[in-house]
Design a protein around this motif. Structure first.
Motif, mmCIF file in Angstrom:
data_model
loop_
_atom_site.group_PDB
_atom_site.id
_atom_site.type_symbol
_atom_site.label_atom_id
_atom_site.label_comp_id
_atom_site.label_asym_id
_atom_site.label_seq_id
_atom_site.Cartn_x
_atom_site.Cartn_y
_atom_site.Cartn_z
ATOM 1 N N SER A 8 40.782 43.753 45.980
ATOM 2 C CA SER A 8 40.894 42.706 44.969
ATOM 3 C C SER A 8 42.359 42.500 44.572
ATOM 4 C CB SER A 8 40.075 43.103 43.741
ATOM 5 O OG SER A 8 40.269 42.180 42.706
ATOM 6 N N TRP A 9 42.752 41.237 44.413
ATOM 7 C CA TRP A 9 44.114 40.905 43.999
ATOM 8 C C TRP A 9 44.479 41.638 42.712
ATOM 9 C CZ3 TRP A 9 48.090 38.494 46.232
ATOM 10 C CH2 TRP A 9 49.170 38.114 45.428
ATOM 11 N N SER A 72 35.607 41.403 43.993
ATOM 12 C CA SER A 72 36.462 40.330 44.491
ATOM 13 C C SER A 72 36.122 39.046 43.739
ATOM 14 C CB SER A 72 36.226 40.126 45.985
ATOM 15 O OG SER A 72 36.934 38.995 46.432
ATOM 16 N N TYR A 77 38.199 40.025 50.352
ATOM 17 C CA TYR A 77 38.036 41.283 51.085
ATOM 18 C C TYR A 77 36.697 41.367 51.791
ATOM 19 C CZ TYR A 77 35.793 43.767 47.014
ATOM 20 O OH TYR A 77 34.990 44.181 45.985
#
Length: 122
Positions: A8-9, A72, A77
């Motif tokens: 995850s960002w 996410s 991903y």
């Protein structure tokens, strides 16, 4: 080993720390997105160039390591994991699994510490 880290960002800073530890153990991290600073307008093409960059990085890896520690928000991903599985690349997961496809990973670790312990010995 060439390793692509997917996640995850929002966990990018934490994942950078894991990547640095893996680098110190002699691994090469192909996941440029962890350190990327996207220029203004980077998403003007809908993210095509960014997605191609990430798929190219996956192609150059021998292991795709998927962090499941945070959901996410974009599905990124999940796509990266599916892409790697479809290419019969080695996939490992870290964190709580919450869908059947995540059980297709060759190895699974509940924690990053357990995963890093194994990878730092390879």
């Amino acid at each position: 080993m060439y390793i692509y880290i997917a996640g995850s960002w929002g966990t990018r800073i934490q994942l950078r720390g894991h990547a640095e530890r893996l680098k110190q153990a002699g691994h090469v991290i192909t996941a440029d997105w962890l350190w990327a600073v996207e220029p203004e307008g980077a998403w003007s093409d809908g993210g095509f160039k960014i997605a191609k960059r990430d798929l190219t990085a996956i192609d150059s890896s021998s292991l795709v390591l998927v962090s499941l520690t945070a959901p996410s928000t974009t599905g990124g991903y999940h796509v990266e994991m599916g892409y790697a599985l479809g290419k019969y690349q080695q996939v490992w997961t870290v964190g709580p699994r919450y869908n059947g496809f995540q059980y297709l990973a060759k190895r699974h670790f509940e924690t990053w510490e357990a995963c890093l312990e194994v990878l730092c010995r390879i």
